[in-house]
Design a protein around this motif. Structure first.
Motif, PDB file in Angstrom:
ATOM      1  N   VAL A  55      -4.172  -2.540   1.281  1.00 13.02           N
ATOM      2  CA  VAL A  55      -4.104  -1.371   0.405  1.00 13.02           C
ATOM      3  C   VAL A  55      -2.661  -1.099  -0.013  1.00 13.02           C
ATOM      4  O   VAL A  55      -2.373  -0.813  -1.187  1.00 13.02           O
ATOM      5  CB  VAL A  55      -4.703  -0.134   1.108  1.00 13.02           C
ATOM      6  N   SER A  56      -1.727  -1.216   0.920  1.00 15.21           N
ATOM      7  CA  SER A  56      -0.320  -0.969   0.591  1.00 15.21           C
ATOM      8  C   SER A  56       0.200  -1.980  -0.416  1.00 15.21           C
ATOM      9  O   SER A  56       1.072  -1.658  -1.235  1.00 15.21           O
ATOM     10  CB  SER A  56       0.528  -0.989   1.867  1.00 15.21           C
ATOM     11  N   ARG A  58      -1.559  -3.213  -2.851  1.00 19.49           N
ATOM     12  CA  ARG A  58      -2.173  -2.946  -4.149  1.00 19.49           C
ATOM     13  C   ARG A  58      -1.708  -1.648  -4.788  1.00 19.49           C
ATOM     14  O   ARG A  58      -1.831  -1.468  -6.000  1.00 19.49           O
ATOM     15  CB  ARG A  58      -3.700  -2.908  -4.011  1.00 19.49           C
ATOM     16  N   ARG A  59      -1.181  -0.716  -4.010  1.00 29.38           N
ATOM     17  CA  ARG A  59      -0.830   0.602  -4.552  1.00 29.38           C
ATOM     18  C   ARG A  59       0.563   0.583  -5.171  1.00 29.38           C
ATOM     19  O   ARG A  59       1.483  -0.052  -4.664  1.00 29.38           O
ATOM     20  CB  ARG A  59      -0.884   1.664  -3.456  1.00 29.38           C
ATOM     21  N   SER A  60       0.704   1.314  -6.291  1.00 29.69           N
ATOM     22  CA  SER A  60       2.012   1.420  -6.933  1.00 29.69           C
ATOM     23  C   SER A  60       2.870   2.505  -6.289  1.00 29.69           C
ATOM     24  O   SER A  60       4.086   2.506  -6.455  1.00 29.69           O
ATOM     25  CB  SER A  60       1.843   1.719  -8.421  1.00 29.69           C
ATOM     26  N   SER A  61       2.271   3.437  -5.571  1.00 33.63           N
ATOM     27  CA  SER A  61       3.006   4.454  -4.823  1.00 33.63           C
ATOM     28  C   SER A  61       2.425   4.534  -3.417  1.00 33.63           C
ATOM     29  O   SER A  61       1.212   4.521  -3.235  1.00 33.63           O
ATOM     30  CB  SER A  61       2.896   5.820  -5.502  1.00 33.63           C
ATOM     31  N   LYS A 185       7.629   5.429  -7.568  1.00 32.54           N
ATOM     32  CA  LYS A 185       6.705   4.424  -8.077  1.00 32.54           C
ATOM     33  C   LYS A 185       7.316   3.041  -7.889  1.00 32.54           C
ATOM     34  O   LYS A 185       8.448   2.792  -8.290  1.00 32.54           O
ATOM     35  CB  LYS A 185       6.424   4.660  -9.574  1.00 32.54           C
TER      36      LYS A 185
END
Length: 401
Positions: A55-56, A58-61, A185
């Motif tokens: 998950v980390s 894939r996330r932008s923030s 971001k």
């Protein structure tokens, strides 16, 4: 903002964790239950560690994960304070473990994503040093809260522990606004490196990198040794007649030494390679802490031993972080850090439990000696000095360096 949040939530966490041991003793528990409650801190997060790493990536923030971690770290001490049974103490310990997992993965992934390799050791060193500040201040406050008197009735010990746990919860709450402030971001991993268009490695593929395996072993050994010190030094103090306030000061000395070693990383790396520093960390900590039980009743001797041992314990962790992120493609850095943490959690589940079983017949000294054996094993398993190599350019996973 990330470092400020880390300092506050780690103070709250490390104020709460030694108090778990005192609360278990006040409730009538023994070293086996102390080991089991310490293991629960890592057991529940095991089920989500690898998923959270993906998950980390894939996330932008990463702000949401960091905030979730601080909230759980704030809730855990309050649950501990009102827990009347070993079962609820174990549940609250697991909440602390989940909070620590979320916050750590968010922070480490952010550093791995935005810091170039030549700055990454220093960045990981600062992040790890903020954890060490918590490991310094937290146990010291716990010792002050529990007092310097010996032979205190169990109900008084329990009341003191509950009051200190409420303070730990308040300190962790103060970290939440700083976690909200980490609203940066970051570029998604699939846009970070045009030269690495391949899909992220699977977890089994990541384990095929020898660098990954050896540095996971080193990380597990160093982290679980620190956990065993936090959990079993209060028991060793009770056995040797050392007041809780002195135990808190000694744990703070160990943490200060860890801070110093982590802040000195850029200087040390100018003279020695990363793998050499990891080997020194494992060997130095194991040798020093093996002698600790014989001098523990003399605070100044124990202070010197924990200062040396703490310096070596703090040295290896940020270096293994850099080696792990360097060993894999950019698209798998978050997953690699999560896999490293997964290994840490497995160690935190199994080794404190084993330490409790060893301490039952031998005493708390046996738990420390067991951790020294683990450090020695991790040191002996390390190969030559090729650990600084990154992943192969073709994206394959070599069986050998």
């Amino acid at each position: 903002m990330l470092i400020s949040s880390a300092v506050l939530c780690q103070i709250g966490l490390n104020l709460a964790r030694p108090l778990i041991s005192y609360k278990v003793l006040a409730l009538g528990g023994d070293s086996i239950i102390v080991g089991l409650t310490s293991a629960s801190y890592a057991l529940v997060p095991l089920s989500v560690t690898l998923w959270l790493g993906r998950v980390s990536d894939r996330r932008s923030s990463l702000r949401g994960i960091a905030v979730m971690g601080t909230l759980l770290l704030a809730v855990g001490p309050f649950v501990l304070a009102v827990s009347p049974s070993f079962l609820l103490v174990t549940v609250a310990s697991a909440l602390l473990g989940m909070g620590h997992l979320c916050f750590t993965i968010a922070g480490q992934s952010a550093i791995a994503r935005v810091d170039p390799l030549n700055h990454r050791d220093a960045a990981f060193g600062w992040f790890a040093a903020s954890f060490s500040v918590g490991q310094m201040v937290g146990p010291f406050l716990a010792g002050l809260a529990m007092g310097s008197s010996e032979g205190v009735p169990a109900e008084v010990r329990l009341a003191d522990a509950n009051t200190a746990l409420l303070i730990a919860g308040v300190i962790s709450v103060l970290a939440v606004p700083f976690a909200f402030g980490t609203a940066v971001k970051y570029a998604p991993v699939d846009k970070m490196d045009a030269a690495s268009p391949s899909r992220p490695d699977s977890f089994s593929a990541l384990l095929r990198y020898p660098t990954m395996r050896t540095n996971m072993m080193a990380s597990v050994a160093l982290l679980t040794t620190t956990d065993i010190l936090v959990a079993f030094l209060p028991l060793l103090g009770e056995e040797k007649g050392v007041p809780p306030v002195v135990v808190g000061i000694l744990l703070a000395v160990q943490a200060v030494a860890s801070i110093v070693s982590r802040l000195l990383l850029p200087v040390l790396l100018a003279h020695w390679s990363r793998p050499t520093l990891v080997i020194a960390s494992l060997a130095g900590a194991g040798t020093t802490l093996a002698l600790l039980p014989w001098g523990f009743q003399f605070p100044w001797i124990a202070g010197i031993q924990l200062a040396i041992g703490g310096f070596f314990l703090g040295l290896g962790q940020p270096v293994t972080l850099t080696l792990v992120t360097q060993a894999v493609p950019p698209t798998s850095r978050g997953a690699a850090l999560a896999l490293r943490m997964f290994g840490n959690r497995v160690g935190q589940v199994s080794l404190p439990t084993a330490a409790g079983l060893v301490a039952a017949p031998v005493g708390p000294s046996g738990a420390l000696w067991m951790s020294c054996v683990v450090l020695a094993a991790a040191c002996l398993r390390r190969p030559g000095n090729k650990q600084d190599q990154g992943p192969p350019s073709n994206g394959s996973c070599p069986e050998q360096e």
